[in-house]
Write a protein that holds these residues in place. Structure first.
Motif: not given
Lengths: 496, 247
Positions: A444, A447-450
């Motif tokens: 997570d 994903f948050y960064c991407r």
């Protein structure tokens, strides 16, 4: 400073996890015959025109080494090293001379590595401090060690004005024999361990620093180690003495060409801090780590130790270990002086098939001595990362304090992280704390960064740098930026 | 315009989206309402490209460009922003550093120049002031030790800075008190304009008092069951979602 900006750009230019420092320089070299025996020790000593006492000292070390066994307690695995199958002395044919006369091939090599050997006008804060902000920054004095010898040392004259001695240890043997004789081997004796004994017998060069009483060194001192020649070991020896009230910050960096053989680097670093002196020793270790299949790479078997001899003296080790096939290294502090302070801040990354067994020893002898250990281990690929640390408190170290924090970060499911803390307390009034965590980079988080636009690699870099923040903030500023990029490059290809 | 046609997706092999058809014309704000487990969050993750949310059929395009074949960061660069229901903590990563890295990544994607630290701080402070957020939020670790409300505000701040073309707000209102709710709504309303679209996912009509939607859709059992104007939200509030209708 401009040169460091270049370094950063060099690092930034690195893509797809390739080791950008892996080139080799074609230069005429002078070798000792292959192998190791008493004659080789004599050969090295003769090459350096050393006084008799130093040859005796080497031979004693060699005799000790013959009787010693390679340590088997670290959790690292490698085929038996054939100590006869290496060169113990390799030096560019053109001997070391003044900065202006250094072989252009060498200058090119260091320029390519982003290492500033040219002196810049030392104008910071004086007159017209440069046209750009970059020029106004503090210069760094550099000692450049190429295979077995120091090829150049910058800013020597400027430093001499303050009575500071900064030169190669070979030069110090000739120019300052009394200091070398007094301190060499006084922190790490010849027979300390297998690799220290080997180093004592065959050490070829390294840096020597002496900061006189009450002097605060006006610039960062640094040594840049480069292994270039094939089948060659590098055995450097560094000795730093901070006299009463002296303050110095010293940096070391290192790289090597990509070769599919393993090369040995067995260094010894000794630090001595007298009353109220302070030494900050920072390392960015970027030896060639071997390829993705674990072929080649440097064996980095290093003994680093400091003695805080004086009252209220302080030694701080900061290391960022990203390179080497195998790292075996425990920068330590012997806290003799009352109220002396030892610190150890470490980031060690193992990716692909790298192995690291690293940590520190804090030996509390004096009253009210204090130590801090912050270790961040990052394992990726098939990497194995071990923190091994000793905190020992002698009965004399009343009211000693230690705080230890060991954090491990795992990337992927094929790597390993191990923590082996030893705590030996013989003093009732001592206070010791130990904290440890192990975590993973969570899906997570990535994903948050991407989702915010960062690539997978940038996201890993950001998260890892966050994880290491407490250590990176201890590095001098320019180095910290470089170290951040290096961490990211070392981990490229480790996720996804 | 966001155009979703026949979108089906599975999570852990279980079909959650069973054929979504939805169009959000450019410049419009649409709300998606529905009971727990109806697939609202799955839809937002599928649109943003999260691993583990497997698209098994259908299409989703944004301004004519296929979204589903792109990496999450490529979608971000296209202007797709997801405000997370549960914002993630990044220990040791400074909020300012994270925001600037994200902003510059998105700016690079848009072919704009990157902002240096000073330019960024100026912009960030201005946005924070508009959203009445304390400045120390920039200095703290990303979402570390933030209260639930602070985390959501931080999402709104990121949205304000990144200035997306399509914002997907996944239950941004959950756990917010009325003041924080207004701040969040202000954040969205400030971005409203002919180039901005939003998909506002919520359980409650309450948020829609502040972000007035152009259309309201009801998502149940993996499909859009009903669509209507803003008054539909009020009707749902009064009478509930009812049983899903057969497709």
């Amino acid at each position: 400073m401009a040169a460091v900006t270049e370094t950063i750009e060099t690092v930034q230019a690195a893509t797809e996890g390739t080791y950008k420092w892996g080139f080799s320089t074609d230069i005429e070299m002078d070798y000792a015959p292959k192998g190791l025996n008493e004659d080789i020790v004599r050969f090295i000593s003769a090459k350096k025109q050393e006084p008799a006492w130093l040859l005796e000292w080497r031979l004693k070390a060699y005799a000790m080494w013959l009787k010693m066994e390679e340590p088997t307690w670290p959790s690292v695995h490698y085929p038996k090293i054939d100590y006869q199958d290496a060169f113990y002395y390799a030096a560019p044919k053109e001997g070391p001379k003044s900065l202006d006369e250094v072989d252009p091939e060498l200058l090119k090599t260091y320029a390519k590595l982003g290492i500033p050997l040219k002196e810049q006008a030392f104008l910071a804060g004086v007159e017209g401090a440069g046209d750009s902000a970059a020029d106004a920054r503090m210069p760094i004095a550099v000692d450049a060690v190429f295979d077995s010898v120091s090829v150049a040392t910058s800013y020597k004259e400027r430093l001499a004005k303050d009575g500071i001695i900064f030169c190669s240890i070979s030069e110090a043997v000739h120019e300052h024999p009394e200091l070398v004789k007094q301190y060499l081997g006084s922190v790490v004796p010849q027979g300390d361990n297998f690799y220290a004994a080997l180093n004592s017998a065959v050490f070829t060069d390294g840096s020597f620093v002496y900061i006189p009483k009450g002097v605060r060194c006006p610039m960062e001192l640094s040594t840049y180690f480069r292994i270039n020649a094939k089948s060659t070991g590098q055995f450097e020896r560094t000795l730093i003495i901070a006299d009463e009230g002296a303050v110095v910050s010293y940096l070391e960096g290192c790289t090597a060409p990509m070769r599919d053989e393993n090369q040995l680097h067995a260094a010894v670093v000794e630090l001595v801090a007298l009353d109220d002196a302070s030494i900050k020793y920072s390392t960015v270790q970027n030896w060639y780590p071997g390829d993705a299949q674990g072929k080649g790479g440097i064996y980095n078997f290093v003994t680093k130790r400091a003695q805080c001899r004086g009252k209220r003296s302080k030694v701080s080790w900061t290391q960022v270990e990203t390179g080497s096939a195998i790292t075996w290294k425990y920068p330590s502090c012997v806290l003799l002086g009352e109220d002396s302070v030892g610190e150890f801040y470490s980031v060690a990354i193992t990716n692909n098939y790298q192995q690291a067994d690293t940590g520190t020893k804090m030996i509390h002898v004096g009253a009210r001595t204090k130590s801090t250990i912050v270790s961040k281990g990052i394992s990726a690929g098939h990497g194995q990362n071990t923190y091994r640390g000793l905190v020992r408190v002698a009965p004399t170290a009343t009211n000693a304090r230690n705080f230890t924090q060991c954090d491990s970060l795992l990337i992927g499911d094929l790597c390993g992280a191990h923590t082996v803390p030893y705590i030996e307390n013989r003093c009732l009034t001592a206070k010791l704390e130990h904290e440890a965590t192990t975590s993973r980079i969570a899906e997570d988080q990535l994903f948050y960064c991407r989702q915010r636009g960062l690539t997978q690699e940038d996201a890993v870099g950001l998260i890892v740098n966050g994880f290491c923040r407490e250590v990176l903030k201890e590095l001098p500023m320019e180095f910290a930026v470089e170290a951040q990029k290096l961490l990211q490059i070392s981990l490229e290809g480790s996720v996804g | 315009m966001l155009r979703i046609q026949g979108l089906t997706a599975t999570v852990d092999g279980k079909e959650i989206l069973k054929g979504i058809d939805l169009e959000v014309p450019t410049g419009e704000v649409h709300a998606i309402m529905g009971p727990n487990g109806s697939g609202k969050s799955t839809l937002s993750y599928v649109l943003a490209g999260r691993d583990g949310y497997e698209v098994t059929g259908g299409t989703a395009t944004f301004n004519g460009v296929d979204l589903l074949g792109k990496q999450p960061e490529e979608r971000a660069a296209m202007g797709v922003f997801l405000a997370f229901q549960y914002p993630v903590e990044l220990p040791g990563v400074g909020n300012a550093n994270f925001l600037r890295t994200a902003l510059n990544a998105v700016r690079r994607g848009r072919g704009e120049s990157e902002l240096d630290a000073m330019q960024f701080l100026k912009l960030a402070r201005a946005r924070m002031k508009e959203l009445s957020m304390p400045e120390d939020m920039l200095k703290r670790g990303v979402n570390v030790g933030f209260s639930g409300g602070e985390k959501k505000r931080n999402e709104v701040l990121q949205m304000a800075l990144l200035a997306p073309k399509l914002a997907i707000l996944d239950e941004t209102d959950s756990g917010l008190d009325i003041d924080a709710l207004k701040v969040a709504a202000d954040g969205v309303n400030a971005l409203r304009g002919p180039e901005f679209s939003a998909l506002v996912i919520t359980h409650y009509q309450r948020l829609l008092n502040y972000i007035v939607p152009d259309r309201v859709h009801v998502l149940m059992a993996g499909r859009i069951q009903r669509s209507g104007g803003k008054e539909l939200a009020l009707e749902l509030e009064a009478s509930g979602y009812g049983a899903p209708q057969a497709a």
